[in-house]
Enzyme design. Structure first.
Site, short mmCIF file in Angstrom:
data_model
loop_
_atom_site.label_atom_id
_atom_site.label_comp_id
_atom_site.label_asym_id
_atom_site.label_seq_id
_atom_site.Cartn_x
_atom_site.Cartn_y
_atom_site.Cartn_z
N CYS A 251 0.85 -1.20 0.00
CA CYS A 251 0.00 0.00 0.00
C CYS A 251 0.88 1.24 0.00
O CYS A 251 0.79 2.10 0.88
CB CYS A 251 -0.94 0.01 1.20
SG CYS A 251 -1.76 -1.57 1.52
N ALA A 253 1.66 3.96 -2.24
CA ALA A 253 1.47 5.31 -2.77
C ALA A 253 1.11 6.29 -1.65
O ALA A 253 0.41 5.91 -0.70
CB ALA A 253 0.37 5.30 -3.83
N PRO A 254 1.62 7.53 -1.74
CA PRO A 254 2.38 8.14 -2.84
C PRO A 254 3.89 7.92 -2.78
O PRO A 254 4.63 8.53 -3.54
CB PRO A 254 2.05 9.62 -2.69
CG PRO A 254 1.87 9.81 -1.23
CD PRO A 254 1.22 8.54 -0.73
N GLY A 255 4.37 7.09 -1.87
CA GLY A 255 5.76 6.69 -1.92
C GLY A 255 6.68 7.32 -0.90
O GLY A 255 7.89 7.06 -0.92
N LYS A 257 7.07 6.72 2.27
CA LYS A 257 7.71 5.73 3.15
C LYS A 257 8.65 4.81 2.35
O LYS A 257 9.68 4.38 2.87
CB LYS A 257 6.65 4.92 3.89
CG LYS A 257 5.79 5.78 4.83
CD LYS A 257 4.78 4.92 5.56
CE LYS A 257 3.85 5.79 6.39
NZ LYS A 257 2.95 6.61 5.53
N ASP A 275 0.98 -0.93 -4.89
CA ASP A 275 -0.24 -0.17 -4.61
C ASP A 275 -1.31 -0.59 -5.60
O ASP A 275 -1.01 -0.90 -6.77
CB ASP A 275 0.00 1.33 -4.71
CG ASP A 275 -1.05 2.11 -3.92
OD1 ASP A 275 -0.85 2.33 -2.71
OD2 ASP A 275 -2.09 2.46 -4.51
N ASP A 301 -3.45 -5.58 -5.81
CA ASP A 301 -4.02 -5.65 -4.47
C ASP A 301 -3.05 -6.49 -3.65
O ASP A 301 -2.88 -7.69 -3.90
CB ASP A 301 -5.40 -6.30 -4.54
CG ASP A 301 -6.02 -6.53 -3.17
OD1 ASP A 301 -5.38 -6.19 -2.15
OD2 ASP A 301 -7.13 -7.09 -3.11
N ASP A 320 1.29 -0.29 5.69
CA ASP A 320 0.58 0.94 6.01
C ASP A 320 -0.81 0.81 5.38
O ASP A 320 -1.02 1.17 4.22
CB ASP A 320 1.35 2.14 5.44
CG ASP A 320 0.75 3.47 5.85
OD1 ASP A 320 -0.23 3.48 6.61
OD2 ASP A 320 1.27 4.51 5.41
N CYS A 373 -2.81 5.81 9.77
CA CYS A 373 -2.92 7.22 10.16
C CYS A 373 -4.31 7.45 10.73
O CYS A 373 -4.96 8.45 10.45
CB CYS A 373 -2.62 8.15 8.99
SG CYS A 373 -3.63 7.88 7.52
#
Length: 433
Positions: A251, A253-255, A257, A275, A301, A320, A373
């Site tokens: 998971c 995006a947006p990159g 991490k 992603d 996925d 994440d 988050c």
């Protein structure tokens, strides 16, 4: 007749209507910005974000002032009045300009029959001032369900969380450790006239005293630093990255991490970033290119491992997961309009499913870091509790840190007024065979 572009308030009303219909600001704001000349774009962005931030308070006031709701075909005018109320209550825009130009924007939206209503409502609002909020949803400008859920989950903190969500988040940088030390980059910022300080917890983080355009940041285009919240940066402190490891960022995006992982250890064996979104994955490549980093990108996925996994297990996995994003509302105030209470249970199911799938491809002796988050326990430590009941051999690693709160099965960061966003982390290790 030559085409006349819409006034920016009319454009803002259309953006808010799109958000109410389920589009995020990230989706619908960029094309709207392109409808306006460059000098009006910052104002449009500020109005759209601000109106979303204070939507529930403004909506409460507007509903008090309307004798009856507008018809669905006229809903855009409802949002036009919200935009005007935002400017009256939370901006320094001249009152006469707000009133007169909003009426003109109503005409531009091809709703001339409603100009009298718009004028009357806004003049009364200007004359009478803001009413006292009728309930906590209006007072704190959050949906009712979110207020009540936070009150239940965080009885000592819910008001602080709500108030913090209504503030502007600080601009935080992650220094590229392959290029500069944090002290070196702080010196470069000082020389550029940008006041900043080290973050409290993230070892490569710098928080600016005031946001600046990224073009002003030293060496930004050449990969010297990235914009990333301090809480998000903490993932690399938990992964225990070592040379030669095969690492997965699920998971991704947006990159941010993915790039942080590569910067944290320059001798990793392989980094794969996955992603599901074909639209968001190119952002990962853009970030990698700017920082001169390399990872293998895959659109898939992550939970459907048969569709993408090559059979080689991973030493480290950062998971994440998709979540309610309730820890980053101050950066994405449209979450207040987009998220529903009914989303939480399905999200928890997705999160547990991803955790199960990633566990199956983690190497014995490997480490998995689970992150969200979110500030809701259902998505955080309770997911880890449920997972540990299923995977009795999994080893929970205690996070020895001076940040966040110990939730027994992980650490929870709540959004901090002058610092990090809301985040949750848990660390799991797979026993050796």
């Amino acid at each position: 007749m030559a085409y006349q572009p819409l006034p920016f308030r009319a454009v803002a009303a259309n953006v808010l209507l799109a958000v109410e219909s389920g589009q995020s600001l990230t989706q619908c704001l960029p094309p709207a910005l392109n409808q306006l000349p460059p000098e009006q774009r910052p104002q449009l962005q500020a109005i759209c974000y601000g109106t979303c931030r204070w939507f529930h308070r403004l909506e409460g006031e507007l509903n008090q002032r309307l004798k009856k709701p507008l018809r669905k075909p006229d809903r855009v005018v409802h949002h036009l009045m919200l935009v005007a109320l935002f400017q009256l209550r939370f901006s320094e825009q001249a009152t006469y300009a707000v009133l007169n130009e909003t009426v003109e924007a109503c005409r531009a939206l091809d709703k001339p029959h409603l100009t009298g209503l718009v004028n009357g409502v806004l003049r009364a609002a200007e004359r009478e001032g803001a009413p006292e909020p009728k309930d906590d949803s209006s007072r704190y400008s959050h949906p009712v369900w979110m207020v009540e859920k936070l009150r239940h989950n965080w009885p000592d903190d819910w008001q602080t969380i709500l108030e913090t969500n209504n503030t502007q988040a600080p601009m935080t940088l992650r220094v590229n450790a392959l290029r500069f030390s944090r002290d070196e980059y702080l010196k470069l910022l000082s020389e550029a006239g940008i006041e900043a300080k080290p973050t409290r917890f993230a070892p490569h983080g710098i928080q600016l005293d005031r946001p600046v355009p990224v073009e002003r940041l030293p060496w930004f285009e050449d990969g010297g630093a990235s914009v990333q919240d301090e809480a998000a940066q903490l993932c690399t402190t938990l992964l225990d990255l070592q040379p030669g490891q095969r690492v997965l960022d699920a998971c991704a995006a947006p990159g941010g991490k993915t790039c942080a992982i590569l910067e944290a250890c320059g001798e990793l064996g392989e980094v794969i970033a996955i992603d599901e979104s074909a639209e968001r994955l190119p952002r990962v490549q853009e970030n990698l290119d700017r920082l001169d980093l390399h990872a293998t990108l895959t659109q898939a996925d992550a939970a459907d491992i048969d569709s993408w996994w090559d059979g080689a297990q991973f030493d480290r996995i950062l998971l994440d997961v998709p979540c309610s994003a309730t820890g980053v509302i101050r950066r994405h105030p449209d979450i207040k309009l987009l998220r529903r209470e009914s989303d939480i249970v399905p999200l928890a199911s997705i999160q547990l499913g991803l955790l199960d799938a990633m566990w199956s491809i983690l190497k014995p002796g490997g480490r998995l870091v689970y992150a969200t988050c979110s500030v809701f326990p259902q998505e955080n430590h309770r997911i880890i509790q449920r997972f540990l009941k299923q995977q009795t051999q999994a080893k929970l690693i205690s996070i020895d840190a001076d940040w966040g709160r110990d939730m027994t099965t992980g650490r929870q960061l709540l959004p901090d007024l002058n610092s990090h966003d809301g985040f949750f982390y848990a660390v799991l290790e797979k026993p050796e065979l």
